[in-house]
Design a protein around this motif. Structure first.
Motif, short mmCIF file in Angstrom:
data_model
loop_
_atom_site.label_atom_id
_atom_site.label_comp_id
_atom_site.label_asym_id
_atom_site.label_seq_id
_atom_site.Cartn_x
_atom_site.Cartn_y
_atom_site.Cartn_z
N ARG A 256 0.84 -1.37 0.03
CA ARG A 256 0.03 -0.06 0.33
C ARG A 256 0.92 1.64 0.51
O ARG A 256 0.17 2.48 0.38
CB ARG A 256 -0.71 -0.22 2.04
N ALA A 257 2.62 0.92 0.55
CA ALA A 257 2.71 2.59 0.46
C ALA A 257 2.84 3.19 -0.38
O ALA A 257 3.18 4.25 -1.16
CB ALA A 257 4.30 1.54 1.41
N ARG A 258 3.55 2.41 -1.29
CA ARG A 258 3.89 3.43 -3.61
C ARG A 258 2.59 3.61 -2.95
O ARG A 258 2.51 5.29 -3.76
CB ARG A 258 3.58 1.59 -4.36
N PRO A 259 0.74 3.65 -3.58
CA PRO A 259 -0.04 4.42 -4.39
C PRO A 259 -0.28 5.70 -3.31
O PRO A 259 -0.66 6.60 -3.40
CB PRO A 259 -1.12 3.65 -4.38
N VAL A 260 0.24 5.10 -1.94
CA VAL A 260 -0.16 5.82 -0.80
C VAL A 260 1.32 7.13 -1.00
O VAL A 260 0.81 8.79 -0.87
CB VAL A 260 -0.10 5.60 0.75
N GLY A 261 2.19 6.72 -1.07
CA GLY A 261 2.98 8.38 -1.25
C GLY A 261 2.84 8.76 -2.69
O GLY A 261 3.59 9.72 -2.89
N ALA B 50 -0.14 9.51 -4.17
CA ALA B 50 -1.11 10.92 -3.43
C ALA B 50 -0.16 11.53 -2.76
O ALA B 50 0.10 12.60 -3.20
CB ALA B 50 -1.85 10.06 -3.32
N ALA B 51 0.57 11.59 -1.47
CA ALA B 51 0.84 12.05 -0.78
C ALA B 51 1.95 12.89 -1.22
O ALA B 51 1.68 14.59 -1.01
CB ALA B 51 1.95 11.61 0.24
N GLY C 222 5.18 11.54 1.78
CA GLY C 222 5.30 10.78 0.67
C GLY C 222 6.43 10.36 -0.53
O GLY C 222 5.72 9.19 -1.32
N LEU D 144 7.40 7.03 1.45
CA LEU D 144 7.08 5.60 1.55
C LEU D 144 6.72 5.38 -0.16
O LEU D 144 7.41 4.37 -0.87
CB LEU D 144 5.33 6.12 0.79
N TRP D 145 6.77 6.36 -1.31
CA TRP D 145 6.90 5.45 -2.52
C TRP D 145 8.18 4.80 -3.34
O TRP D 145 8.14 4.11 -4.12
CB TRP D 145 6.31 6.81 -3.95
#
Length: 208
Positions: A111-116, A118-119, A155, A158-159
């Motif tokens: 989940r970290a990549r899409p959240v990163g 977006a952030a 972000g 995380l990405w």
């Protein structure tokens, strides 16, 4: 562990070098022979039914050879490519099913990549708005700019580095220590003076 599995455990992902190690492991077991010239190496199946007791080996070799006895590498081969992709898929499935990684941490890293992403975008937008407001001497400009920079930094981390959230289980950590110790032994056998020398069959398997 097989050479390919040990490499995946150390790298925490499936790379082409692990697929090559898988093929070299088959060669060490006598299921394949390697030959040809350096610019055009060949893979040959000494026995068409080699590896038939292993469904993964059977499927991958069936795709790669597609009824042929020999493959010449160094040029595009659609059948070999199909088998190559099937092999990568099976190795990733082994990684997911091995029990050597904490499944909760794996889900978190996924989940970290899409959240990163977006952030990161949100941080850029917030920073741009904050900078524009600050230029107009608006009181909210400074705090919004700072918040945007922080969100952007989190972000981006995380990405780009979300894969580091993967965490091995206790068994995975124990296996990794064995793999790393074995790698160091192969790199410098003289560091362990009491180790028995490897015979030719062991060398072929180990160097895969």
């Amino acid at each position: 562990m097989s050479p390919a599995q040990g490499g995946i455990l150390a790298a925490e992902q499936v790379d082409p070098v692990h697929q090559v190690a898988w093929l070299l492991g088959l060669a060490a077991d006598g299921h394949l022979t390697l030959g040809g010239a350096e610019h055009a190496p060949t893979l040959r199946r000494p026995h068409p039914g080699a590896g038939a007791d292993d469904p993964v080996t059977r499927e991958v070799l069936r795709y790669m050879f597609s009824g042929r006895a020999e493959i010449t590498l160094g040029q595009y081969d659609s059948s070999f490519e199909t088998g190559w992709h099937a092999l990568a898929r099976h190795l990733r499935q082994w990684q997911a099913d091995s029990g050597l990684w904490d499944p909760a941490a794996v889900r978190l890293a996924r989940r970290a990549r899409p959240v990163g992403i977006a952030a990161t975008v949100l941080g850029l937008l917030a920073g741009a708005v904050g900078a524009a407001l600050g230029a107009g001497r608006h009181a909210a400009g400074g705090p919004l700019l700072v918040a945007g920079v922080i969100i952007f930094g989190v972000g981006l981390a995380l990405w780009r580095r979300g894969w580091e959230l993967h965490r091995r289980t206790s068994e995975g950590s124990a296996q990794l220590l064995r793999v790393e110790a074995f790698r160091r032994c192969l790199a410098d056998p003289s560091a362990i003076p009491d180790t028995e020398p490897l015979d030719d069959d062991q060398v072929r398997l180990c160097t895969a």
